[in-house]
Structure formats: structure tokens, C-alpha cells
Scaffold this motif. Structure first.
Motif, short mmCIF file in Angstrom:
data_model
loop_
_atom_site.label_atom_id
_atom_site.label_comp_id
_atom_site.label_asym_id
_atom_site.label_seq_id
_atom_site.Cartn_x
_atom_site.Cartn_y
_atom_site.Cartn_z
N UNK A 1 10.02 -0.39 9.88
CA UNK A 1 11.29 0.13 9.33
C UNK A 1 11.17 1.63 9.07
N UNK A 2 10.40 2.33 9.89
CA UNK A 2 10.15 3.77 9.85
C UNK A 2 9.31 4.18 8.63
N UNK A 3 9.88 4.23 7.43
CA UNK A 3 9.04 4.66 6.29
C UNK A 3 8.35 3.49 5.59
N UNK A 4 8.71 2.25 5.97
CA UNK A 4 8.03 1.06 5.47
C UNK A 4 7.64 0.21 6.68
N UNK A 5 6.36 -0.08 6.80
CA UNK A 5 5.89 -0.90 7.92
C UNK A 5 5.29 -2.20 7.35
N UNK B 1 0.86 -1.18 0.00
CA UNK B 1 0.00 0.00 0.00
C UNK B 1 0.89 1.23 0.00
N UNK B 2 0.76 2.05 -1.03
CA UNK B 2 1.52 3.28 -1.15
C UNK B 2 0.71 4.39 -0.48
N UNK B 3 1.20 4.87 0.65
CA UNK B 3 0.46 5.86 1.45
C UNK B 3 0.96 7.29 1.22
N UNK B 4 1.87 7.48 0.28
CA UNK B 4 2.50 8.79 0.14
C UNK B 4 1.54 9.91 -0.25
N UNK B 5 0.45 9.57 -0.94
CA UNK B 5 -0.50 10.61 -1.36
C UNK B 5 -1.55 10.92 -0.29
N UNK C 1 3.78 6.50 7.83
CA UNK C 1 4.88 6.00 7.02
C UNK C 1 4.51 6.14 5.54
N UNK C 2 5.42 5.76 4.66
CA UNK C 2 5.17 5.87 3.22
C UNK C 2 4.50 4.64 2.63
N UNK C 3 4.85 3.47 3.19
CA UNK C 3 4.33 2.21 2.64
C UNK C 3 3.95 1.24 3.75
#
Length: 123
Positions: free
Chosen positions: A89-93, A30-34, A40-42
Motif C-alpha cells: 500500500x506504498x507507505x504500508x507494506x 515495524x515502524x521504519x520511519x526512523x 516505506x514507513x511501516x
């Protein structure tokens, strides 16, 4: 190689390989950046068929990331009952579920706005 040198893409591909090494199932990214206000980002979500397999997936991911990227999770939660283990992993969970627990919490629906990529496995 410091933490800053590891791209999210590198980390994700090593995590996916770690999951596949022990035949983790139903792998999604899941790309959460938007999405606003995310932690996190992902998210990488997968499932195992038993607590033994969930633990095997968690161990495989940590070993592979440690060996290939020299990185370690900031936090790991849920290993005691191994129904839902979170590897941060901070930006990837990474979320490793047993199937019925994954269905119950259905975090893919909670994050329905995320761009989701399903990983095809060949086993």
C-alpha cells in the motif's frame, strides 16, 4: 475520499482488523520511519497456518481496506504459492507468511532497528 486523505494510522488499523477477521497470528508492526533508505514507513507482518489461511488473510485485508478506505494495493506479490504474500500500500507494506517461511527469512531481525509493536490477539 482520495488516497491523500487516508492516514497511515487509519490504514494500519483497517489492515490489522482484516488480519484479525480471519485469525491471522503473530501480528507485528515495524515502524521504519526512523531508519534511512527504507522503501516505506511501516511493515505489518503476520502469519497463517496454511496457504489457504494465508490467502484468506490477504483477501480479507484487501476487501476490508477497499470497503472501508476505498484504497487498493499498489502491488501484490506471492499469491501463487501463498508462502509469503506481500501487499504493498506504498507507505504500508503487509507481509503475510506461513510460519516456517517467516522463521526462515526472519525479516524482523533484518529490520532490527525498527520500533516494533506486537498486536495482542484474543483468539
Amino acid at each position: 475520499m482520495g488516497k491523500k486523505d487516508i492516514s497511515a494510522d487509519q490504514l494500519i488499523s483497517v489492515i490489522i482488523a482484516g488480519i484479525e477477521d480471519v485469525k491471522g497470528q503473530e501480528i507485528s508492526i515495524l515502524d521504519l520511519r526512523e531508519i534511512e533508505n527504507t522503501v516505506c514507513d511501516y511493515f505489518i507482518i503476520c502469519e497463517g497456518t496454511s496457504n489457504t489461511q494465508v490467502n484468506a488473510i490477504v483477501n480479507s485485508v484487501q476487501k476490508k481496506v477497499s470497503k472501508e478506505l476505498k484504497d487498493h494495493p499498489w502491488h501484490v506479490e506471492g499469491e501463487d504459492n501463498a508462502e509469503w504474500v506481500l501487499i504493498d500500500y506504498v507507505n504500508v507494506v503487509v507481509h503475510v507468511f506461513q510460519k516456517q517461511i517467516r522463521q526462515y527469512y526472519d525479516i524482523e531481525s533484518l529490520w532490527g532497528d525498527a520500533k516494533t509493536t506486537l498486536i495482542e490477539t484474543s483468539y
